[in-house]
Design a protein around this motif. Structure first.
Motif, short mmCIF file in Angstrom:
data_model
loop_
_atom_site.label_atom_id
_atom_site.label_comp_id
_atom_site.label_asym_id
_atom_site.label_seq_id
_atom_site.Cartn_x
_atom_site.Cartn_y
_atom_site.Cartn_z
N TYR A 41 -5.46 -22.26 -8.70
CA TYR A 41 -5.33 -20.70 -8.47
C TYR A 41 -6.94 -19.55 -9.07
O TYR A 41 -7.35 -19.33 -7.89
CB TYR A 41 -4.04 -20.45 -8.70
CG TYR A 41 -3.46 -18.52 -7.90
CD1 TYR A 41 -3.23 -18.32 -6.89
CD2 TYR A 41 -4.56 -17.85 -9.17
CE1 TYR A 41 -3.20 -17.14 -6.60
CE2 TYR A 41 -3.43 -16.45 -8.90
CZ TYR A 41 -3.94 -16.35 -7.82
OH TYR A 41 -2.58 -14.97 -7.22
N GLN A 42 -7.43 -20.65 -9.86
CA GLN A 42 -8.23 -18.92 -10.73
C GLN A 42 -8.97 -19.42 -10.16
O GLN A 42 -9.77 -18.84 -9.56
CB GLN A 42 -8.49 -19.40 -12.09
CG GLN A 42 -7.14 -18.99 -13.02
CD GLN A 42 -7.23 -17.11 -12.87
OE1 GLN A 42 -8.59 -16.74 -12.65
NE2 GLN A 42 -6.17 -17.10 -12.49
N GLY A 43 -9.61 -20.67 -9.54
CA GLY A 43 -10.63 -21.53 -8.32
C GLY A 43 -10.41 -20.33 -7.03
O GLY A 43 -11.62 -20.08 -6.14
N TRP A 44 -9.54 -20.58 -6.91
CA TRP A 44 -9.27 -20.11 -5.17
C TRP A 44 -9.40 -18.51 -5.55
O TRP A 44 -10.26 -17.87 -4.72
CB TRP A 44 -8.18 -20.37 -4.62
CG TRP A 44 -7.55 -19.66 -3.35
CD1 TRP A 44 -7.69 -20.20 -2.25
CD2 TRP A 44 -6.97 -18.90 -3.18
NE1 TRP A 44 -7.25 -19.92 -1.21
CE2 TRP A 44 -6.94 -18.73 -1.94
CE3 TRP A 44 -6.37 -18.06 -4.25
CZ2 TRP A 44 -6.18 -17.62 -0.78
CZ3 TRP A 44 -5.65 -16.49 -3.17
CH2 TRP A 44 -5.13 -16.49 -1.94
N THR A 45 -8.97 -17.92 -6.11
CA THR A 45 -9.21 -16.56 -6.56
C THR A 45 -10.67 -15.93 -6.22
O THR A 45 -11.47 -15.26 -5.61
CB THR A 45 -8.50 -15.77 -7.56
OG1 THR A 45 -8.94 -16.46 -8.48
CG2 THR A 45 -6.78 -15.20 -6.73
N TYR A 46 -11.38 -16.64 -7.16
CA TYR A 46 -12.60 -16.72 -7.41
C TYR A 46 -13.71 -16.92 -6.30
O TYR A 46 -14.39 -16.16 -5.92
CB TYR A 46 -13.60 -17.61 -8.88
CG TYR A 46 -15.05 -17.41 -8.98
CD1 TYR A 46 -15.10 -16.33 -9.40
CD2 TYR A 46 -15.79 -18.48 -8.63
CE1 TYR A 46 -16.53 -16.35 -9.35
CE2 TYR A 46 -17.14 -18.32 -8.49
CZ TYR A 46 -17.81 -17.16 -9.10
OH TYR A 46 -18.97 -17.31 -9.39
N TYR A 47 -12.93 -18.19 -4.96
CA TYR A 47 -13.66 -18.10 -3.77
C TYR A 47 -14.19 -17.56 -3.07
O TYR A 47 -15.01 -17.24 -2.15
CB TYR A 47 -12.67 -19.58 -3.37
CG TYR A 47 -13.74 -20.26 -2.41
CD1 TYR A 47 -15.58 -20.49 -2.63
CD2 TYR A 47 -13.06 -20.02 -1.11
CE1 TYR A 47 -15.94 -20.61 -0.97
CE2 TYR A 47 -13.42 -20.63 0.12
CZ TYR A 47 -14.95 -20.55 0.04
OH TYR A 47 -15.14 -21.10 1.22
N MET A 48 -12.41 -16.53 -3.24
CA MET A 48 -12.34 -15.70 -2.20
C MET A 48 -13.11 -14.29 -2.44
O MET A 48 -13.01 -13.75 -1.23
CB MET A 48 -10.98 -15.70 -2.04
CG MET A 48 -10.02 -16.80 -1.28
SD MET A 48 -10.20 -17.21 0.31
CE MET A 48 -9.79 -15.95 0.85
N ARG A 50 -15.52 -13.66 -4.27
CA ARG A 50 -16.84 -14.11 -5.02
C ARG A 50 -17.15 -13.23 -4.63
O ARG A 50 -19.26 -12.80 -5.08
CB ARG A 50 -17.61 -15.73 -4.39
CG ARG A 50 -17.74 -16.12 -2.51
CD ARG A 50 -17.92 -17.65 -2.69
NE ARG A 50 -17.71 -18.26 -1.48
CZ ARG A 50 -17.58 -17.90 -0.20
NH1 ARG A 50 -15.43 -17.81 -0.60
NH2 ARG A 50 -17.27 -17.70 0.54
N GLN A 51 -17.52 -12.43 -3.05
CA GLN A 51 -18.25 -11.45 -1.94
C GLN A 51 -18.15 -9.74 -3.01
O GLN A 51 -17.37 -9.67 -3.48
CB GLN A 51 -19.15 -11.11 -1.17
CG GLN A 51 -19.00 -12.54 -0.42
CD GLN A 51 -18.68 -11.89 1.06
OE1 GLN A 51 -17.60 -11.27 1.54
NE2 GLN A 51 -19.20 -13.69 1.95
#
Length: 62
Positions: A41-48, A50-51
């Motif tokens: 979940y942390q990786g997903w939120t970082y990816y979402m 990231r801009q």
């Protein structure tokens, strides 16, 4: 007032401070299940997100 050492039943040792074998097993299973979920979940939120956020009117999308 006495300066005698505390009774051994009231002193904190490694044996009476630890949890039971069953509790440690349950905690290990829960950790093995939920730690990867939280990391994903942390990786997903970082990816979402990231801009960078900007207020430039050209890049705003409604």
């Amino acid at each position: 007032m006495s300066c005698s050492p505390p009774p051994t039943q009231l002193s904190l040792t490694i044996y009476n401070a630890s949890s039971s074998q069953y509790t440690l097993g349950v905690m290990s299973i829960v950790a093995l299940i939920f730690v990867p979920i939280v990391l994903a979940y942390q990786g997903w939120t970082y990816y979402m997100f990231r801009q960078r956020i900007s207020t430039d009117k050209k890049t705003l999308v409604y």
